[in-house]
Design a protein around this motif. Structure first.
Motif, PDB file in Angstrom:
ATOM      1  N   SER A 208       0.796  -1.220   0.000  1.00 52.68           N
ATOM      2  CA  SER A 208       0.000   0.000   0.000  1.00 52.68           C
ATOM      3  C   SER A 208       0.827   1.267   0.000  1.00 52.68           C
ATOM      4  N   GLY A 209       2.115   1.194   0.205  1.00 56.65           N
ATOM      5  CA  GLY A 209       2.927   2.398   0.282  1.00 56.65           C
ATOM      6  C   GLY A 209       2.951   2.994   1.675  1.00 56.65           C
ATOM      7  N   CYS A 210       2.190   2.451   2.574  1.00 55.60           N
ATOM      8  CA  CYS A 210       2.173   2.944   3.954  1.00 55.60           C
ATOM      9  C   CYS A 210       2.018   1.751   4.882  1.00 55.60           C
ATOM     10  N   ALA A 211       3.106   1.319   5.465  1.00 53.49           N
ATOM     11  CA  ALA A 211       3.079   0.155   6.340  1.00 53.49           C
ATOM     12  C   ALA A 211       2.250   0.428   7.581  1.00 53.49           C
ATOM     13  N   ARG A 212       1.663  -0.619   8.106  1.00 55.40           N
ATOM     14  CA  ARG A 212       0.925  -0.512   9.355  1.00 55.40           C
ATOM     15  C   ARG A 212       1.836   0.146  10.378  1.00 55.40           C
ATOM     16  N   GLY A 213       1.308   1.141  11.060  1.00 58.70           N
ATOM     17  CA  GLY A 213       2.105   1.846  12.034  1.00 58.70           C
ATOM     18  C   GLY A 213       2.839   3.042  11.451  1.00 58.70           C
ATOM     19  N   GLY A 214       2.591   3.354  10.179  1.00 62.37           N
ATOM     20  CA  GLY A 214       3.233   4.489   9.541  1.00 62.37           C
ATOM     21  C   GLY A 214       2.627   5.806   9.996  1.00 62.37           C
ATOM     22  N   LEU A 215       3.131   6.881   9.420  1.00 59.91           N
ATOM     23  CA  LEU A 215       2.681   8.227   9.738  1.00 59.91           C
ATOM     24  C   LEU A 215       1.740   8.719   8.650  1.00 59.91           C
ATOM     25  N   VAL A 216       0.528   9.109   9.036  1.00 57.96           N
ATOM     26  CA  VAL A 216      -0.470   9.607   8.093  1.00 57.96           C
ATOM     27  C   VAL A 216      -1.073  10.910   8.617  1.00 57.96           C
ATOM     28  N   CYS A 217      -1.714  11.648   7.712  1.00 60.27           N
ATOM     29  CA  CYS A 217      -2.383  12.892   8.074  1.00 60.27           C
ATOM     30  C   CYS A 217      -3.881  12.739   7.816  1.00 60.27           C
ATOM     31  N   VAL A 218      -4.694  13.265   8.737  1.00 61.16           N
ATOM     32  CA  VAL A 218      -6.142  13.328   8.557  1.00 61.16           C
ATOM     33  C   VAL A 218      -6.555  14.784   8.671  1.00 61.16           C
ATOM     34  N   THR A 219      -7.026  15.357   7.548  1.00 57.37           N
ATOM     35  CA  THR A 219      -7.547  16.717   7.616  1.00 57.37           C
ATOM     36  C   THR A 219      -9.006  16.631   8.049  1.00 57.37           C
ATOM     37  N   GLY A 220      -9.471  17.647   8.765  1.00 54.10           N
ATOM     38  CA  GLY A 220     -10.850  17.611   9.253  1.00 54.10           C
ATOM     39  C   GLY A 220     -11.041  16.569  10.335  1.00 54.10           C
ATOM     40  N   ALA A 221     -10.019  16.359  11.138  1.00 60.20           N
ATOM     41  CA  ALA A 221     -10.016  15.277  12.126  1.00 60.20           C
ATOM     42  C   ALA A 221     -11.020  15.470  13.252  1.00 60.20           C
ATOM     43  N   SER A 222     -11.467  16.675  13.501  1.00 58.34           N
ATOM     44  CA  SER A 222     -12.391  16.895  14.619  1.00 58.34           C
ATOM     45  C   SER A 222     -13.835  16.592  14.261  1.00 58.34           C
ATOM     46  N   GLY A 223     -14.117  16.409  12.989  1.00 56.70           N
ATOM     47  CA  GLY A 223     -15.480  16.099  12.565  1.00 56.70           C
ATOM     48  C   GLY A 223     -15.874  14.677  12.925  1.00 56.70           C
ATOM     49  N   PHE A 224     -17.135  14.351  12.699  1.00 57.21           N
ATOM     50  CA  PHE A 224     -17.662  13.037  13.068  1.00 57.21           C
ATOM     51  C   PHE A 224     -16.891  11.913  12.386  1.00 57.21           C
ATOM     52  N   ILE A 225     -16.801  11.957  11.077  1.00 60.91           N
ATOM     53  CA  ILE A 225     -16.110  10.894  10.349  1.00 60.91           C
ATOM     54  C   ILE A 225     -14.606  10.981  10.583  1.00 60.91           C
ATOM     55  N   GLY A 226     -14.063  12.196  10.602  1.00 61.95           N
ATOM     56  CA  GLY A 226     -12.634  12.370  10.829  1.00 61.95           C
ATOM     57  C   GLY A 226     -12.176  11.805  12.161  1.00 61.95           C
ATOM     58  N   SER A 227     -12.949  12.047  13.211  1.00 65.99           N
ATOM     59  CA  SER A 227     -12.536  11.556  14.529  1.00 65.99           C
ATOM     60  C   SER A 227     -12.621  10.026  14.605  1.00 65.99           C
ATOM     61  N   TRP A 228     -13.600   9.426  13.930  1.00 66.55           N
ATOM     62  CA  TRP A 228     -13.660   7.965  13.887  1.00 66.55           C
ATOM     63  C   TRP A 228     -12.493   7.392  13.086  1.00 66.55           C
ATOM     64  N   LEU A 229     -12.104   8.076  12.016  1.00 66.63           N
ATOM     65  CA  LEU A 229     -10.952   7.624  11.243  1.00 66.63           C
ATOM     66  C   LEU A 229      -9.675   7.724  12.074  1.00 66.63           C
ATOM     67  N   VAL A 230      -9.502   8.821  12.792  1.00 67.92           N
ATOM     68  CA  VAL A 230      -8.330   8.959  13.668  1.00 67.92           C
ATOM     69  C   VAL A 230      -8.315   7.823  14.684  1.00 67.92           C
ATOM     70  N   ARG A 231      -9.460   7.524  15.272  1.00 68.24           N
ATOM     71  CA  ARG A 231      -9.531   6.431  16.250  1.00 68.24           C
ATOM     72  C   ARG A 231      -9.114   5.105  15.619  1.00 68.24           C
ATOM     73  N   LEU A 232      -9.636   4.818  14.433  1.00 66.88           N
ATOM     74  CA  LEU A 232      -9.297   3.577  13.736  1.00 66.88           C
ATOM     75  C   LEU A 232      -7.801   3.507  13.439  1.00 66.88           C
ATOM     76  N   LEU A 233      -7.244   4.605  12.956  1.00 68.18           N
ATOM     77  CA  LEU A 233      -5.816   4.617  12.640  1.00 68.18           C
ATOM     78  C   LEU A 233      -4.963   4.414  13.886  1.00 68.18           C
ATOM     79  N   LEU A 234      -5.299   5.090  14.976  1.00 63.23           N
ATOM     80  CA  LEU A 234      -4.555   4.902  16.226  1.00 63.23           C
ATOM     81  C   LEU A 234      -4.683   3.464  16.720  1.00 63.23           C
ATOM     82  N   ASP A 235      -5.893   2.909  16.633  1.00 60.77           N
ATOM     83  CA  ASP A 235      -6.113   1.523  17.060  1.00 60.77           C
ATOM     84  C   ASP A 235      -5.268   0.543  16.256  1.00 60.77           C
ATOM     85  N   ARG A 236      -4.977   0.891  15.009  1.00 61.77           N
ATOM     86  CA  ARG A 236      -4.189   0.008  14.141  1.00 61.77           C
ATOM     87  C   ARG A 236      -2.696   0.333  14.164  1.00 61.77           C
ATOM     88  N   GLY A 237      -2.287   1.200  15.093  1.00 63.57           N
ATOM     89  CA  GLY A 237      -0.869   1.445  15.298  1.00 63.57           C
ATOM     90  C   GLY A 237      -0.269   2.592  14.508  1.00 63.57           C
TER      91      GLY A 237
END
Length: 150
Positions: free
Chosen positions: A8-37
């Protein structure tokens, strides 16, 4: 940058950016990404407003793998710090209004397009190969029912 594996070009545990992270979907995505390392650069409009930051800072893993950035989509200089060094960007940030826009083209459409272009330019300038763009505004509006109730 798939979350499910593969080349995928981004190994599990890599560094990613989420814009709009405070929104409903953004915050769930941040949670999922943190949960996956993953380590996450998360953008918000206002770092001083707890309504945008407190729920993100309370997520498991946030203390060590979450960094918040204040970003104005229309200011290219504020986009760059959040995307520098990341392997991929999830772009969810977009102007949102709960009231009908008086001038939808200038209040919503043009800022959304120009903000997206700013994120894409910053990603290109930083050598980022993967950008996932999401349009989530329609997910937050109540569904209008027809005469049959559906």
């Amino acid at each position: 940058m798939a979350l499910t594996g593969g080349d995928s070009g981004c190994a599990r545990g890599g560094l990613v950016c989420v814009t709009g992270a405070s929104g409903f979907i953004g915050s769930w995505l941040v949670r999922l990404l943190l949960d996956r390392g993953y380590t996450v650069h998360a953008t918000v409009q206002n770092l001083q407003y707890e309504g945008e930051t407190k729920h993100l800072q309370a997520l498991d893993g946030a203390d060590t793998r979450l960094r918040l950035f204040q970003m104005d989509l229309l200011d290219p200089a504020s986009v760059r710090p959040a995307v520098e060094g990341v392997h991929g960007v999830f772009h969810l940030a977009s102007p949102v209004t709960l009231q009908p826009a008086q001038d939808p083209e200038n209040e919503l459409l043009l800022p959304a397009v120009n903000g997206t272009l700013n994120v894409l330019r910053a990603a290109k300038d930083s050598g980022i190969k993967r950008v996932v763009m999401v349009s989530s505004q329609t997910a937050m509006f109540p569904r209008r029912t027809n005469r049959a109730g559906w």
